[in-house]
Write a protein that holds these residues in place. Sequence first.
Motif, PDB file in Angstrom:
ATOM      1  N   GLY A  51       0.818  -1.208   0.000  1.00 23.11           N
ATOM      2  CA  GLY A  51       0.000   0.000   0.000  1.00 23.11           C
ATOM      3  C   GLY A  51       0.851   1.257   0.000  1.00 23.11           C
ATOM      4  N   THR A  52       0.221   2.362   0.352  1.00 20.53           N
ATOM      5  CA  THR A  52       0.882   3.669   0.405  1.00 20.53           C
ATOM      6  C   THR A  52       0.639   4.290   1.777  1.00 20.53           C
ATOM      7  OG1 THR A  52       0.536   3.985  -1.969  1.00 20.53           O
ATOM      8  CG2 THR A  52       1.018   5.947  -0.661  1.00 20.53           C
ATOM      9  N   LEU A  53       1.658   4.910   2.323  1.00 20.07           N
ATOM     10  CA  LEU A  53       1.570   5.550   3.634  1.00 20.07           C
ATOM     11  C   LEU A  53       2.037   6.986   3.500  1.00 20.07           C
ATOM     12  CD1 LEU A  53       1.046   5.013   6.720  1.00 20.07           C
ATOM     13  CD2 LEU A  53       3.510   4.664   6.906  1.00 20.07           C
ATOM     14  N   ASP A  54       1.155   7.925   3.825  1.00 24.34           N
ATOM     15  CA  ASP A  54       1.497   9.352   3.756  1.00 24.34           C
ATOM     16  C   ASP A  54       1.743   9.891   5.161  1.00 24.34           C
ATOM     17  OD1 ASP A  54       1.283  10.178   0.903  1.00 24.34           O
ATOM     18  OD2 ASP A  54      -0.723   9.318   1.128  1.00 24.34           O
ATOM     19  N   LEU A  55       2.974  10.344   5.402  1.00 21.42           N
ATOM     20  CA  LEU A  55       3.371  10.907   6.684  1.00 21.42           C
ATOM     21  C   LEU A  55       3.570  12.410   6.532  1.00 21.42           C
ATOM     22  CD1 LEU A  55       6.115   8.330   7.776  1.00 21.42           C
ATOM     23  CD2 LEU A  55       3.664   8.248   8.228  1.00 21.42           C
ATOM     24  N   ALA A  56       3.142  13.168   7.529  1.00 19.19           N
ATOM     25  CA  ALA A  56       3.364  14.610   7.523  1.00 19.19           C
ATOM     26  C   ALA A  56       4.166  15.002   8.750  1.00 19.19           C
ATOM     27  CB  ALA A  56       2.033  15.359   7.510  1.00 19.19           C
ATOM     28  N   THR A  57       5.042  15.965   8.573  1.00 21.49           N
ATOM     29  CA  THR A  57       5.864  16.416   9.685  1.00 21.49           C
ATOM     30  C   THR A  57       6.471  17.766   9.331  1.00 21.49           C
ATOM     31  OG1 THR A  57       7.632  15.754  11.204  1.00 21.49           O
ATOM     32  CG2 THR A  57       7.968  15.268   8.867  1.00 21.49           C
ATOM     33  N   THR A  58       7.315  18.255  10.206  1.00 17.15           N
ATOM     34  CA  THR A  58       8.067  19.485   9.952  1.00 17.15           C
ATOM     35  C   THR A  58       9.550  19.151   9.837  1.00 17.15           C
ATOM     36  OG1 THR A  58       8.339  19.910  12.319  1.00 17.15           O
ATOM     37  CG2 THR A  58       6.399  20.869  11.245  1.00 17.15           C
ATOM     38  N   GLY A  59      10.305  20.087   9.298  1.00 15.31           N
ATOM     39  CA  GLY A  59      11.722  19.832   9.094  1.00 15.31           C
ATOM     40  C   GLY A  59      12.479  19.553  10.374  1.00 15.31           C
ATOM     41  N   ARG A  91      14.019   1.997   8.341  1.00 15.10           N
ATOM     42  CA  ARG A  91      13.870   0.627   8.848  1.00 15.10           C
ATOM     43  C   ARG A  91      12.545   0.014   8.383  1.00 15.10           C
ATOM     44  NH1 ARG A  91      14.512  -1.493  15.106  1.00 15.10           N
ATOM     45  NH2 ARG A  91      12.266  -1.138  15.321  1.00 15.10           N
ATOM     46  N   PHE A  92      11.486   0.816   8.431  1.00 14.35           N
ATOM     47  CA  PHE A  92      10.185   0.312   7.989  1.00 14.35           C
ATOM     48  C   PHE A  92      10.235  -0.058   6.509  1.00 14.35           C
ATOM     49  CE2 PHE A  92       5.974   1.018   6.143  1.00 14.35           C
ATOM     50  CZ  PHE A  92       5.207   0.163   6.918  1.00 14.35           C
ATOM     51  N   SER A  93      10.858   0.769   5.691  1.00 16.14           N
ATOM     52  CA  SER A  93      10.930   0.507   4.257  1.00 16.14           C
ATOM     53  C   SER A  93      11.731  -0.746   3.960  1.00 16.14           C
ATOM     54  CB  SER A  93      11.540   1.711   3.532  1.00 16.14           C
ATOM     55  OG  SER A  93      10.699   2.847   3.665  1.00 16.14           O
ATOM     56  N   THR A  94      12.719  -1.054   4.798  1.00 14.70           N
ATOM     57  CA  THR A  94      13.482  -2.285   4.630  1.00 14.70           C
ATOM     58  C   THR A  94      12.653  -3.500   5.016  1.00 14.70           C
ATOM     59  OG1 THR A  94      15.576  -1.137   5.051  1.00 14.70           O
ATOM     60  CG2 THR A  94      15.563  -3.524   5.359  1.00 14.70           C
ATOM     61  N   ARG A  95      11.899  -3.385   6.099  1.00 11.41           N
ATOM     62  CA  ARG A  95      11.095  -4.514   6.577  1.00 11.41           C
ATOM     63  C   ARG A  95       9.828  -4.724   5.754  1.00 11.41           C
ATOM     64  NH1 ARG A  95      11.076  -4.438  13.225  1.00 11.41           N
ATOM     65  NH2 ARG A  95      13.315  -4.785  13.526  1.00 11.41           N
ATOM     66  N   VAL A  96       9.246  -3.646   5.263  1.00 13.19           N
ATOM     67  CA  VAL A  96       7.982  -3.737   4.513  1.00 13.19           C
ATOM     68  C   VAL A  96       8.179  -3.013   3.177  1.00 13.19           C
ATOM     69  CG1 VAL A  96       5.474  -3.534   4.704  1.00 13.19           C
ATOM     70  CG2 VAL A  96       6.859  -3.535   6.777  1.00 13.19           C
ATOM     71  N   PRO A  97       8.952  -3.593   2.276  1.00 14.72           N
ATOM     72  CA  PRO A  97       9.344  -2.869   1.055  1.00 14.72           C
ATOM     73  C   PRO A  97       8.204  -2.593   0.092  1.00 14.72           C
ATOM     74  CG  PRO A  97      10.064  -5.171   0.973  1.00 14.72           C
ATOM     75  CD  PRO A  97       9.560  -4.933   2.364  1.00 14.72           C
ATOM     76  N   VAL A 150       5.370  -1.295   0.792  1.00 17.07           N
ATOM     77  CA  VAL A 150       4.616  -0.097   1.191  1.00 17.07           C
ATOM     78  C   VAL A 150       5.419   1.142   0.787  1.00 17.07           C
ATOM     79  CG1 VAL A 150       3.736   1.270   3.121  1.00 17.07           C
ATOM     80  CG2 VAL A 150       3.384  -1.198   3.087  1.00 17.07           C
ATOM     81  N   MET A 151       4.811   2.001  -0.006  1.00 16.52           N
ATOM     82  CA  MET A 151       5.470   3.243  -0.411  1.00 16.52           C
ATOM     83  C   MET A 151       5.204   4.319   0.651  1.00 16.52           C
ATOM     84  SD  MET A 151       4.770   5.697  -3.730  1.00 16.52           S
ATOM     85  CE  MET A 151       5.266   4.435  -4.902  1.00 16.52           C
ATOM     86  N   VAL A 152       6.281   4.803   1.267  1.00 19.65           N
ATOM     87  CA  VAL A 152       6.166   5.843   2.292  1.00 19.65           C
ATOM     88  C   VAL A 152       6.449   7.200   1.644  1.00 19.65           C
ATOM     89  CG1 VAL A 152       6.997   6.697   4.505  1.00 19.65           C
ATOM     90  CG2 VAL A 152       6.893   4.225   4.077  1.00 19.65           C
ATOM     91  N   ARG A 153       5.493   8.115   1.780  1.00 23.75           N
ATOM     92  CA  ARG A 153       5.654   9.463   1.221  1.00 23.75           C
ATOM     93  C   ARG A 153       5.638  10.476   2.354  1.00 23.75           C
ATOM     94  NH1 ARG A 153       1.217   8.794  -3.606  1.00 23.75           N
ATOM     95  NH2 ARG A 153      -0.159   8.842  -1.774  1.00 23.75           N
ATOM     96  N   ILE A 154       6.679  11.314   2.410  1.00 23.06           N
ATOM     97  CA  ILE A 154       6.831  12.319   3.468  1.00 23.06           C
ATOM     98  C   ILE A 154       6.384  13.671   2.933  1.00 23.06           C
ATOM     99  CG2 ILE A 154       8.430  13.409   5.067  1.00 23.06           C
ATOM    100  CD1 ILE A 154      10.276  10.977   4.648  1.00 23.06           C
ATOM    101  N   GLN A 155       5.554  14.341   3.717  1.00 25.43           N
ATOM    102  CA  GLN A 155       5.111  15.686   3.346  1.00 25.43           C
ATOM    103  C   GLN A 155       5.435  16.646   4.488  1.00 25.43           C
ATOM    104  OE1 GLN A 155       1.128  15.981   1.649  1.00 25.43           O
ATOM    105  NE2 GLN A 155       0.997  13.754   1.565  1.00 25.43           N
ATOM    106  N   GLU A 156       6.152  17.722   4.163  1.00 24.76           N
ATOM    107  CA  GLU A 156       6.418  18.760   5.155  1.00 24.76           C
ATOM    108  C   GLU A 156       5.309  19.805   5.070  1.00 24.76           C
ATOM    109  OE1 GLU A 156      10.478  20.225   6.007  1.00 24.76           O
ATOM    110  OE2 GLU A 156      11.047  19.050   4.239  1.00 24.76           O
TER     111      GLU A 156
END
Length: 296
Positions: A91-99, A112-118, A120-126
Amino acid sequence: MELRHLRYFIAIAEELSFTAAAARLGVSQPPLSTQIQDLEHELKTQLFVRNKRRVELTAAGVAFRRYALAILAQVDEAAEQAHAIGLGQIGTLDLATTGSVLLGPLAELIARFSTRVPEVMVRIQEMPPLEQEAALHARRIDISFLRGPIGVSDLATELAWPEKVGVVMPLSHALARSSEVALADLRNERFVFLRLKDSRFARYLRDCCVEAGFAPNISQQVVEAYSLLSLVAAGLGIALVPEAVKELSRPGVIYKALAEPAPVADVKMLYRPDHSAVVHRFLSEAREFFNDKRGQ
């Protein structure tokens, strides 16, 4: 036509024996023969030539076998995909955070998550903190990493990692050589600050100053904590910053820890209670990761 018809057909086509196919499938031979007869009746053609000595595929049976194998392979693949999605492995996981939050261990967790669960596409949004909360409600993101306090009660919240607040000042500042700096010692200073309208954390820091006996004299406001270092270096004031910011080097400035009791910059994970299997999997990995960090 049902999937069992296809599986029964394939077993007989491979064994070329109703007796052997029945044993392989764990069924008795008469019902197996009936199922094949029903299949042939539905297709309006004969799939097998049967006699007392042997079973052979007809030309139609040979062609049907090819398509039946492809259909069953697709069914198996669909089942595997559905199972993996249910486990949060695809699946896809959208994470939001600040710099400034990314200066902490979050990037390591994502790696680490991307290595264990390859799969799943992790997308970071600032984005600014209050915009993150709105994005969670609008389902544009799945998890937000924010510094407290958190102002929404309908989102699930849990500690990601604890962090302290310190003060950044010029090396030439009178307090730069002090062994300990209390928040009240800063009452006469000019501050550069995180933008109050965008951040509950910024408002929390302002309120901590008020509790310490003064309202901070704020000369400039910015969105990101690491931008404060440039303003401090330029002589525009001092800044209250999360501890992670001290990892950034900037000539002419120094980070000093604040004496207790001091503000905190703990980072929280926010997410919707009705989250997906992918979010559940990430949260499980995050809890394990942060527990390991706290145990080091």
